[in-house]
Every structure is written in structure tokens, then in C-alpha cells.
Design a protein around this motif. Structure first.
Motif, PDB file in Angstrom:
ATOM      1  N   PHE A  74       0.860  -1.182   0.000  1.00  9.50           N
ATOM      2  CA  PHE A  74       0.000   0.000   0.000  1.00  9.50           C
ATOM      3  C   PHE A  74       0.894   1.228   0.000  1.00  9.50           C
ATOM      4  CE2 PHE A  74      -1.984   3.413   2.544  1.00  9.50           C
ATOM      5  CZ  PHE A  74      -3.039   3.708   1.705  1.00  9.50           C
ATOM      6  N   THR A  75       0.633   2.165  -0.906  1.00  5.22           N
ATOM      7  CA  THR A  75       1.400   3.400  -0.983  1.00  5.22           C
ATOM      8  C   THR A  75       0.447   4.566  -1.165  1.00  5.22           C
ATOM      9  OG1 THR A  75       3.204   2.213  -2.082  1.00  5.22           O
ATOM     10  CG2 THR A  75       3.281   4.609  -2.173  1.00  5.22           C
ATOM     11  N   VAL A  76       0.662   5.634  -0.401  1.00  2.28           N
ATOM     12  CA  VAL A  76      -0.064   6.887  -0.597  1.00  2.28           C
ATOM     13  C   VAL A  76       0.961   7.906  -1.088  1.00  2.28           C
ATOM     14  CG1 VAL A  76       0.156   7.593   1.822  1.00  2.28           C
ATOM     15  CG2 VAL A  76      -1.659   8.564   0.433  1.00  2.28           C
ATOM     16  N   ARG A  77       0.569   8.728  -2.069  1.00  2.00           N
ATOM     17  CA  ARG A  77       1.506   9.659  -2.706  1.00  2.00           C
ATOM     18  C   ARG A  77       0.959  11.086  -2.662  1.00  2.00           C
ATOM     19  NH1 ARG A  77       1.548   5.047  -5.503  1.00  2.00           N
ATOM     20  NH2 ARG A  77       3.555   4.098  -5.968  1.00  2.00           N
ATOM     21  N   ASP A  78       1.907  12.018  -2.631  1.00  2.00           N
ATOM     22  CA  ASP A  78       1.584  13.432  -2.766  1.00  2.00           C
ATOM     23  C   ASP A  78       2.471  13.980  -3.877  1.00  2.00           C
ATOM     24  OD1 ASP A  78       0.319  15.998  -1.441  1.00  2.00           O
ATOM     25  OD2 ASP A  78       2.406  16.448  -1.946  1.00  2.00           O
ATOM     26  N   ASN A  79       1.879  14.387  -4.987  1.00  2.00           N
ATOM     27  CA  ASN A  79       2.653  14.814  -6.161  1.00  2.00           C
ATOM     28  C   ASN A  79       3.525  16.038  -5.911  1.00  2.00           C
ATOM     29  OD1 ASN A  79       1.595  12.728  -7.669  1.00  2.00           O
ATOM     30  ND2 ASN A  79      -0.024  13.986  -8.562  1.00  2.00           N
ATOM     31  N   PHE A  80       3.147  16.883  -4.958  1.00  2.00           N
ATOM     32  CA  PHE A  80       3.930  18.095  -4.691  1.00  2.00           C
ATOM     33  C   PHE A  80       5.096  17.807  -3.752  1.00  2.00           C
ATOM     34  CE2 PHE A  80       4.692  22.343  -2.841  1.00  2.00           C
ATOM     35  CZ  PHE A  80       4.904  23.041  -4.016  1.00  2.00           C
ATOM     36  N   GLY A  81       5.009  16.730  -2.973  1.00  2.00           N
ATOM     37  CA  GLY A  81       6.105  16.346  -2.091  1.00  2.00           C
ATOM     38  C   GLY A  81       6.030  16.909  -0.691  1.00  2.00           C
ATOM     39  N   ASP A  82       4.858  17.431  -0.308  1.00  2.00           N
ATOM     40  CA  ASP A  82       4.737  17.992   1.044  1.00  2.00           C
ATOM     41  C   ASP A  82       3.771  17.198   1.913  1.00  2.00           C
ATOM     42  OD1 ASP A  82       2.391  18.698  -0.227  1.00  2.00           O
ATOM     43  OD2 ASP A  82       2.449  20.798   0.383  1.00  2.00           O
ATOM     44  N   GLY A  83       3.480  15.936   1.539  1.00  2.00           N
ATOM     45  CA  GLY A  83       2.559  15.129   2.327  1.00  2.00           C
ATOM     46  C   GLY A  83       1.168  15.728   2.325  1.00  2.00           C
ATOM     47  N   ILE A  84       0.369  15.347   3.311  1.00  2.00           N
ATOM     48  CA  ILE A  84      -1.000  15.880   3.372  1.00  2.00           C
ATOM     49  C   ILE A  84      -1.259  16.585   4.698  1.00  2.00           C
ATOM     50  CG2 ILE A  84      -2.009  14.403   1.621  1.00  2.00           C
ATOM     51  CD1 ILE A  84      -2.915  12.478   3.725  1.00  2.00           C
ATOM     52  N   CYS A  85      -0.205  16.987   5.362  1.00  2.00           N
ATOM     53  CA  CYS A  85      -0.323  17.770   6.589  1.00  2.00           C
ATOM     54  C   CYS A  85       0.972  18.551   6.762  1.00  2.00           C
ATOM     55  CB  CYS A  85      -0.537  16.849   7.787  1.00  2.00           C
ATOM     56  SG  CYS A  85      -0.734  17.715   9.359  1.00  2.00           S
ATOM     57  N   CYS A  86       1.081  19.637   7.074  1.00  2.00           N
ATOM     58  CA  CYS A  86       0.270  20.504   7.863  1.00  2.00           C
ATOM     59  C   CYS A  86       0.273  21.927   7.302  1.00  2.00           C
ATOM     60  CB  CYS A  86       0.789  20.537   9.297  1.00  2.00           C
ATOM     61  SG  CYS A  86       0.692  18.937  10.123  1.00  2.00           S
ATOM     62  N   ASP A  87       1.247  22.267   6.421  1.00  2.00           N
ATOM     63  CA  ASP A  87       1.322  23.629   5.901  1.00  2.00           C
ATOM     64  C   ASP A  87       0.139  23.991   5.002  1.00  2.00           C
ATOM     65  OD1 ASP A  87       3.676  24.025   7.233  1.00  2.00           O
ATOM     66  OD2 ASP A  87       4.946  23.558   5.510  1.00  2.00           O
ATOM     67  N   ASN A  88      -0.460  22.986   4.367  1.00  2.00           N
ATOM     68  CA  ASN A  88      -1.559  23.230   3.439  1.00  2.00           C
ATOM     69  C   ASN A  88      -2.822  22.498   3.859  1.00  2.00           C
ATOM     70  OD1 ASN A  88      -0.335  24.900   1.291  1.00  2.00           O
ATOM     71  ND2 ASN A  88       1.087  23.180   1.206  1.00  2.00           N
ATOM     72  N   GLY A  89      -3.117  22.507   5.127  1.00  2.00           N
ATOM     73  CA  GLY A  89      -4.302  21.827   5.630  1.00  2.00           C
ATOM     74  C   GLY A  89      -3.914  20.575   6.402  1.00  2.00           C
ATOM     75  N   PHE A  90      -4.887  19.977   7.057  1.00  2.00           N
ATOM     76  CA  PHE A  90      -4.627  18.847   7.941  1.00  2.00           C
ATOM     77  C   PHE A  90      -5.317  17.594   7.406  1.00  2.00           C
ATOM     78  CE2 PHE A  90      -4.002  22.640  10.421  1.00  2.00           C
ATOM     79  CZ  PHE A  90      -2.775  22.371  11.012  1.00  2.00           C
ATOM     80  N   GLY A  91      -4.647  16.929   6.479  1.00  2.00           N
ATOM     81  CA  GLY A  91      -5.157  15.678   5.939  1.00  2.00           C
ATOM     82  C   GLY A  91      -4.575  14.496   6.690  1.00  2.00           C
ATOM     83  N   SER A  92      -5.051  13.312   6.358  1.00  2.00           N
ATOM     84  CA  SER A  92      -4.536  12.091   6.971  1.00  2.00           C
ATOM     85  C   SER A  92      -4.924  10.902   6.104  1.00  2.00           C
ATOM     86  CB  SER A  92      -5.103  11.907   8.379  1.00  2.00           C
ATOM     87  OG  SER A  92      -6.511  11.769   8.320  1.00  2.00           O
ATOM     88  N   PHE A  93      -4.279   9.755   6.362  1.00  2.00           N
ATOM     89  CA  PHE A  93      -4.660   8.521   5.686  1.00  2.00           C
ATOM     90  C   PHE A  93      -4.613   7.375   6.683  1.00  2.00           C
ATOM     91  CE2 PHE A  93      -0.084   8.546   5.356  1.00  2.00           C
ATOM     92  CZ  PHE A  93       0.272   7.218   5.579  1.00  2.00           C
ATOM     93  N   ARG A  94      -5.411   6.339   6.402  1.00  2.00           N
ATOM     94  CA  ARG A  94      -5.421   5.139   7.245  1.00  2.00           C
ATOM     95  C   ARG A  94      -5.801   3.939   6.379  1.00  2.00           C
ATOM     96  NH1 ARG A  94      -5.828   4.114  12.609  1.00  2.00           N
ATOM     97  NH2 ARG A  94      -6.226   6.308  13.009  1.00  2.00           N
ATOM     98  N   LEU A  95      -4.997   2.893   6.471  1.00  2.00           N
ATOM     99  CA  LEU A  95      -5.333   1.587   5.907  1.00  2.00           C
ATOM    100  C   LEU A  95      -5.635   0.677   7.084  1.00  2.00           C
ATOM    101  CD1 LEU A  95      -5.460  -0.724   3.789  1.00  2.00           C
ATOM    102  CD2 LEU A  95      -2.987  -0.939   4.066  1.00  2.00           C
ATOM    103  N   SER A  96      -6.843   0.128   7.125  1.00  3.56           N
ATOM    104  CA  SER A  96      -7.256  -0.768   8.210  1.00  3.56           C
ATOM    105  C   SER A  96      -7.713  -2.083   7.617  1.00  3.56           C
ATOM    106  CB  SER A  96      -8.415  -0.162   9.006  1.00  3.56           C
ATOM    107  OG  SER A  96      -8.051   1.078   9.555  1.00  3.56           O
ATOM    108  N   VAL A  97      -7.553  -3.152   8.391  1.00  2.00           N
ATOM    109  CA  VAL A  97      -8.077  -4.461   8.004  1.00  2.00           C
ATOM    110  C   VAL A  97      -8.883  -5.016   9.170  1.00  2.00           C
ATOM    111  CG1 VAL A  97      -6.228  -4.967   6.359  1.00  2.00           C
ATOM    112  CG2 VAL A  97      -5.999  -5.696   8.744  1.00  2.00           C
ATOM    113  N   ALA A  98      -9.834  -5.902   8.853  1.00  2.00           N
ATOM    114  CA  ALA A  98     -10.626  -6.558   9.893  1.00  2.00           C
ATOM    115  C   ALA A  98      -9.765  -7.595  10.597  1.00  2.00           C
ATOM    116  CB  ALA A  98     -11.857  -7.214   9.278  1.00  2.00           C
TER     117      ALA A  98
END
Length: 158
Positions: free
Chosen positions: A71-95
């Protein structure tokens, strides 16, 4: 003496349902630039399962068979999804149990978090095995530092 009746045929095997699988959920909350964010989920040989997506506002729910996945999450700009441009997050969960039910929720079991976060560079990811046991991870998680890190990948073993 009357002849013996013919032997009874063997009982029919019980019907076989679909193979057991493990439910999963991918939940991504975007920062202020959702168009920069994407993810992939692949099986170990990248032949049987390749799922990709962006930020939809709703979790992606599915069912995976036993095996090794990436599993891979990507940010094309290279600044992740937190914190300078908003507060995003990701989660991969399994049962935490196998199921033959491919329903659209994880409510039949307690979800186990395989990987979650927000602060990374161009990408963050993990290789994991199903059925999932945190102590038996294949490799990862990995992240690339914010700003790209000159292509250096930081690997943290759980």
C-alpha cells in the motif's frame, strides 16, 4: 432371501462459498490540495490486484485474500498531506477476522490499523501480509521525507 439394496451413494459435499477474505478500508482525508493525493494497493506480484484512487471523501472498502500486499499513498507536490496546506490524513485498516461477506463496512470486526499518518514527503507505504499480524509484517512502513530527501527513503520497522 431378497437381494440387498444397492449401496447408497456418498453424501454430496457441502456447497462451497467464495474463499475467505479479509475486509479492508482505505480512508484518506485531503489537505487543501486533494488533486495532489493518490494511493495504490497491489498484491505482491502486481498481477492479480491493482487498485488506485484519489481522495473521494468516503472510505474505500473491499475484501482481500490471504497474501502479501503493498500500500502506498503519494503526494505529487512532495509535502505530504499535513500541515502547511491543511490537515489531511490517511489510514489503511483491516478486519481482525476472515469473512465470506463482502459487505461495504468493517462493522463485523474490530479494525486493525496497518498504516496511518499524514506527515511525509512524496510517498509513504508498507508491505503487509494477510491474515494481518503486526509482528509478521513483511517490510515497512517507509516514508520519503518532506521535500523529497534526494530520493532517500526512511524505513521504520514496527
Amino acid at each position: 432371501q431378497p437381494p440387498s439394496p444397492p449401496p447408497s451413494p456418498p453424501p454430496s459435499p457441502p456447497p462451497v462459498g467464495p474463499p475467505l477474505c479479509t475486509k479492508f478500508s482505505i480512508d484518506i482525508v485531503a489537505d487543501n490540495h486533494p488533486e495532489e493525493t493518490s494511493w495504490t494497493l497491489e498484491d505482491s506480484d502486481r498481477m492479480n490486484l491493482t487498485m488506485t484512487g484519489g481522495v473521494t471523501g468516503a472510505p474505500v472498502i473491499g475484501c482481500l485474500y490471504d497474501g502479501v500486499y503493498s500500500f502506498t499513498v503519494r503526494d505529487n507536490f512532495g509535502d505530504g498531506i499535513c500541515c502547511d496546506n491543511g490537515f489531511g490524513s490517511f489510514r489503511l485498516s483491516v478486519a481482525d477476522v476472515h469473512s465470506r461477506d463482502e459487505a461495504d463496512s468493517l462493522d463485523v470486526a474490530t479494525p486493525l490499523s496497518v498504516l496511518n499518518g499524514s506527515n511525509f514527503g512524496f510517498f509513504a507505504g508498507i508491505h503487509f501480509r494477510l491474515p494481518y499480524r503486526a509482528s509478521e509484517q513483511v517490510w515497512g512502513p517507509w516514508t520519503e521525507p518532506e521535500g523529497g530527501g534526494n530520493g532517500v527513503v526512511t524505513v521504520r520497522l514496527l
